[in-house]
Design a protein around this motif. Structure first.
Motif, PDB file in Angstrom:
ATOM      1  N   MET A   1       0.809  -1.202   0.000  1.00 20.06           N
ATOM      2  CA  MET A   1       0.000   0.000   0.000  1.00 20.06           C
ATOM      3  C   MET A   1       0.842   1.251   0.000  1.00 20.06           C
ATOM      4  SD  MET A   1      -1.808   0.616   3.626  1.00 20.06           S
ATOM      5  CE  MET A   1      -2.384  -1.053   3.697  1.00 20.06           C
ATOM      6  N   LYS A   2       2.046   1.118  -0.470  1.00 21.38           N
ATOM      7  CA  LYS A   2       2.923   2.268  -0.340  1.00 21.38           C
ATOM      8  C   LYS A   2       3.483   2.687  -1.671  1.00 21.38           C
ATOM      9  CE  LYS A   2       2.863   0.544   3.847  1.00 21.38           C
ATOM     10  NZ  LYS A   2       1.801   0.623   4.726  1.00 21.38           N
ATOM     11  N   LYS A   3       2.620   3.083  -2.548  1.00 28.19           N
ATOM     12  CA  LYS A   3       3.235   3.631  -3.744  1.00 28.19           C
ATOM     13  C   LYS A   3       2.641   4.973  -4.081  1.00 28.19           C
ATOM     14  CE  LYS A   3       0.652   1.070  -7.231  1.00 28.19           C
ATOM     15  NZ  LYS A   3       0.803   0.073  -8.256  1.00 28.19           N
ATOM     16  N   THR A   4       3.453   5.808  -4.646  1.00 34.35           N
ATOM     17  CA  THR A   4       3.021   7.138  -4.990  1.00 34.35           C
ATOM     18  C   THR A   4       2.836   7.237  -6.482  1.00 34.35           C
ATOM     19  OG1 THR A   4       4.361   7.951  -3.200  1.00 34.35           O
ATOM     20  CG2 THR A   4       3.579   9.554  -4.776  1.00 34.35           C
TER      21      THR A   4
ATOM     22  N   HIS B   1       7.422  11.455   1.658  1.00 34.35           N
ATOM     23  CA  HIS B   1       6.268  10.557   1.695  1.00 34.35           C
ATOM     24  C   HIS B   1       6.745   9.095   1.776  1.00 34.35           C
ATOM     25  CE1 HIS B   1       2.147   9.272   0.025  1.00 34.35           C
ATOM     26  NE2 HIS B   1       2.874   8.172  -0.085  1.00 34.35           N
ATOM     27  N   GLU B   2       7.681   8.742   0.895  1.00 32.11           N
ATOM     28  CA  GLU B   2       8.108   7.341   0.814  1.00 32.11           C
ATOM     29  C   GLU B   2       9.124   6.957   1.890  1.00 32.11           C
ATOM     30  OE1 GLU B   2       6.684   5.193  -0.937  1.00 32.11           O
ATOM     31  OE2 GLU B   2       5.597   6.427  -2.358  1.00 32.11           O
TER      32      GLU B   2
ATOM     33  N   HIS C   1       5.460   6.875   5.308  1.00 27.99           N
ATOM     34  CA  HIS C   1       4.837   5.576   5.549  1.00 27.99           C
ATOM     35  C   HIS C   1       5.467   4.851   6.731  1.00 27.99           C
ATOM     36  CE1 HIS C   1       1.912   5.403   2.430  1.00 27.99           C
ATOM     37  NE2 HIS C   1       2.781   5.563   1.452  1.00 27.99           N
TER      38      HIS C   1
ATOM     39  N   GLU D   1      -2.322   6.730   2.848  1.00 26.50           N
ATOM     40  CA  GLU D   1      -1.762   7.704   1.908  1.00 26.50           C
ATOM     41  C   GLU D   1      -1.910   9.124   2.453  1.00 26.50           C
ATOM     42  OE1 GLU D   1       0.153   6.788  -0.403  1.00 26.50           O
ATOM     43  OE2 GLU D   1      -0.370   4.708  -0.037  1.00 26.50           O
TER      44      GLU D   1
ATOM     45  N   HIS E   1      -5.457   7.402  -3.598  1.00 31.83           N
ATOM     46  CA  HIS E   1      -4.594   8.602  -3.617  1.00 31.83           C
ATOM     47  C   HIS E   1      -5.415   9.857  -3.904  1.00 31.83           C
ATOM     48  CE1 HIS E   1      -1.714   5.348  -4.333  1.00 31.83           C
ATOM     49  NE2 HIS E   1      -0.834   6.118  -3.721  1.00 31.83           N
TER      50      HIS E   1
HETATM   51 ZN    ZN Z   1       2.159   6.229  -0.428  1.00 27.93          ZN
END
Ligand code: ZN
Length: 673
Positions: A1-4, A449-450, A454, A477, A534
């Protein structure tokens, strides 16, 4: 769940290339529907050692072999639809300029881009613009051998199914349904569950989860849940299980890649990944994740597996993806600085001390160059990734965080000169802020953010984040974005030498609010709500700050010549609002407060003013910009001497979108053979 993912608002910017790049590079590849397809450069590939190039090569092969898995996960008819359309497309002898054929081509391009019949972002089923009559006639004209008929299936029963799948707009209308109050499993068209209700799935996992387990596996990550003989069971993705044919090919290439691993630790994590694919054991996957998170010395690195769970309304099953990359050494100095100061930012957060990490462990951050995008990263791709997703592994062993700069650079190059910010920014003041600072500010936003966002904060003992259910991704997010926004304005960034000028953060603040309140609406069809995690998070933050700052006029809507703009009147107060919301969002996560989470999302993140939406869509239409972008990959070819030894790996860029998709379907389609 951690992508931008890239925000809708991309502002015209000066060139930002950080490595030697070809200035005459042709970024544009194709344009259809709401999509623009680009290509990206891989600067620095030629400078890798031969061993590293071989490693990259076999990892890219392992990446490409998984394409069908994702397509099938998205909906169980996707592969059949793709095969049928490709068969028609490649054998059609009629007029290729006819409206019917053009419409079929457009639909096929959409299906390729989305890895299925539902929009990759909005998750709604595509509406074909060719007639059912045309489609049926074309299918009838095909020899049976060209059609993906199930065993014993007749052509006419096959056509019936395809008609329903493609033309019946109420059948499997949504890939992922997050609408409150509905059965999210039975109303979602994805292929992660079949014949089971949400209640049954929740009961199944509640029964196998041990609430006292401090190191739980990621339940459901690699399985489809079905009913067999009246019992709910998991069909595991593994060698000999679901998707075996594709997994075998992935494993074969991983084993080949292992020979060229840069160090023993890397070799060990590749072996663990192979073990995971072989057994399907989620404990093994956790062991792999730990080894992978701790190996930070190699330049070449990759993700390959069932990773992000946005495609599952219950946020459990991982969509298959792969990204192969290598370190961008010069640009990584920036992220190293940030991760070295992780504890400073954690301590400086406006969150309750009870929710703070006493010691931030092993946040490793780097800037990378993507070498191949695959599965859920292709053609639409993130610009930053932070993994692993398992909360306890992140807490105990840390995580790896990357910013994908050659992708960001490609976006920036293409965005330059579209007129987007001229149309939507309130005045020259904001425009100039963005022109001057946004490239760097955007990168910092992704980094924070990354690398830190998170990974920040902690759960209270005994709280399981899955209680946030369908709001979990949005909240996560939101939390990471707020962490980035709040800390961007910290003078620490100047002190560290990352920002040169104090106003730099304002460019990001303005873009963020403009996007959250106005311009991201360009991605929503009239009458629809905001659904994607997002987008919901950006709306949540912007709307909350607008509402809470009303008394002080922090953010203001301004009408000029019939056009709506936003203006930020007080950047310092806005930062305080970000801080307040961050504290609350962290509390919600740490305590697992579902009700507060639901209320926050439903109040601020879902609905918007339909009049403003109409206006934004009209202004945007005039600019003629595709709201979504994605990429084709370069081609890697082995160069061999007379004895068959690999002497080099060559990279070439010229391939078109249709060419690439048809080649992948021909050469990398283990689930359709
Ligand atoms: Zn993220």
């Amino acid at each position: 769940m951690k992508k931008t993912l890239i925000a809708a608002a991309l502002v015209a910017l000066a060139s930002t290339a950080t490595m030697a790049q070809d200035n005459n590079f042709d970024y544009s590849v194709d344009r259809f529907a709401d999509i623009q397809v680009l290509r990206y450069q891989v600067p620095g590939f030629e400078q890798l050692t031969l061993n590293q190039k071989k490693l990259v090569y076999y990892l890219t092969e392992a990446a490409l072999q998984g394409r069908d898995i994702l397509t099938d996960q998205n909906c169980k008819y996707n592969l059949q639809v793709r095969q049928t359309l490709e068969a028609i497309y490649t054998t059609y002898k009629g007029n290729k300029n006819s409206a019917e054929f053009k419409a079929l081509e457009k639909y096929l391009k959409q299906v390729w881009f989305a890895n299925g019949i539902h929009h990759h972002y909005a998750k709604d089923k595509f509406t074909p613009e060719f007639s059912q009559k045309f489609f049926n006639a074309r299918v009838k004209a095909l020899p049976k051998s060209k059609l993906p008929l199930a065993k014993g299936q007749t052509k006419s029963s096959f056509i019936k199914v395809m008609d329903k799948v493609i033309f019946d707009k109420n059948f499997m209308a949504k890939a992922v349904n997050l609408a409150a109050g509905q059965d999210l499993i039975t109303t979602s068209a994805n292929n992660l569950y079949e014949g089971v209700t949400q209640k049954e799935v929740e009961a199944y996992y509640a029964a196998i989860k041990d609430p006292n387990d401090k190191t739980p596996v990621s339940y459901g990550l690699n399985a489809k849940v079905v009913k067999e003989n009246g019992k709910v069971v998991e069909k595991v993705y593994k060698m000999g299980g679901l998707y075996s044919a594709a997994i075998k090919k992935i494993v074969a290439n991983l084993k080949e890649a292992m020979k060229y691993a840069e160090n023993a630790e890397q070799k060990a994590y590749i072996q663990k990944l192979v073990d995971f694919y072989t057994t399907g054991s989620l404990r093994t996957f956790d062991e792999y994740s730990i080894l992978w998170a701790q190996e930070t010395k190699s330049d070449v690195d990759f993700v390959n597996g069932f990773i992000e769970n946005y495609g599952d309304p219950l946020s459990m099953t991982g969509a298959w993806e792969s990204l192969v990359n290598f370190r961008n050494k010069a640009a990584s100095e920036r992220t190293t600085l940030i991760s070295n100061n992780a504890q400073y930012f954690e301590n400086a957060s406006p969150t309750d001390p009870r929710f703070k990490k006493e010691s931030v462990t092993g946040v490793s951050a780097k800037v990378i160059t993507a070498a191949i995008l695959a599965g859920d990263c292709y053609p639409s791709t993130p610009i930053g990734i932070n993994l692993p997703n398992s909360n306890w592994i992140r807490a105990q062993y840390g995580s790896k965080s990357v910013s994908i700069e050659n992708i960001t650079d490609a976006y920036d190059q293409v965005a330059a000169g579209t007129g987007f910010s001229d149309e939507f920014a309130y005045s020259d003041v904001e425009l100039n802020l963005m022109k001057k600072y946004l490239t760097l500010a955007d990168k910092l936003h992704t980094d924070l953010h990354e690398c830190l966002g998170h990974g920040s904060g902690k759960m209270l003992p005994g709280v399981d984040v899955s209680v946030l259910k369908n709001y979990r991704s949005t909240l996560e997010e939101t939390r990471a974005d707020l962490f980035a926004l709040y800390h961007m304005a910290d003078p620490k960034l100047i002190e560290l030498g990352i920002f040169k000028e104090a106003d730099t953060y304002k460019a990001e603040y303005y873009k963020y609010i403009m996007n959250g309140l106005l311009t991201q609406l360009t991605r929503i069809e009239p009458g629809k709500d905001i659904e994607e995690a997002h987008m919901r998070n950006r709306k949540l933050i912007s709307e909350w700050c607008y509402q809470k700052g009303k008394a002080d006029n922090v953010i203001e809507y301004v009408k000029r010549d019939g056009k709506t703009y936003v203006r930020i009147n007080d950047y310092v107060k806005l930062r305080n609002l970000f801080g307040q919301l961050l504290a609350e969002v962290q509390r919600i996560k740490s305590e697992g407060d579902f009700e507060a989470c639901r209320s926050l999302v439903e109040t601020y993140a879902v609905k918007f003013d339909p009049e403003i939406h109409k206006e934004i869509l009209a202004r945007y239409a005039k600019l003629d910009i595709a709201p979504y972008k994605g990429f084709v990959n370069p081609i890697y070819t082995l160069v061999k001497d007379k004895k068959g030894n690999i002497t080099d790996v060559k990279i070439t860029y010229g391939e078109g979108y249709t060419q690439q998709m048809l080649r992948y379907s021909r050469d990398y389609s283990p689930l359709t053979k």
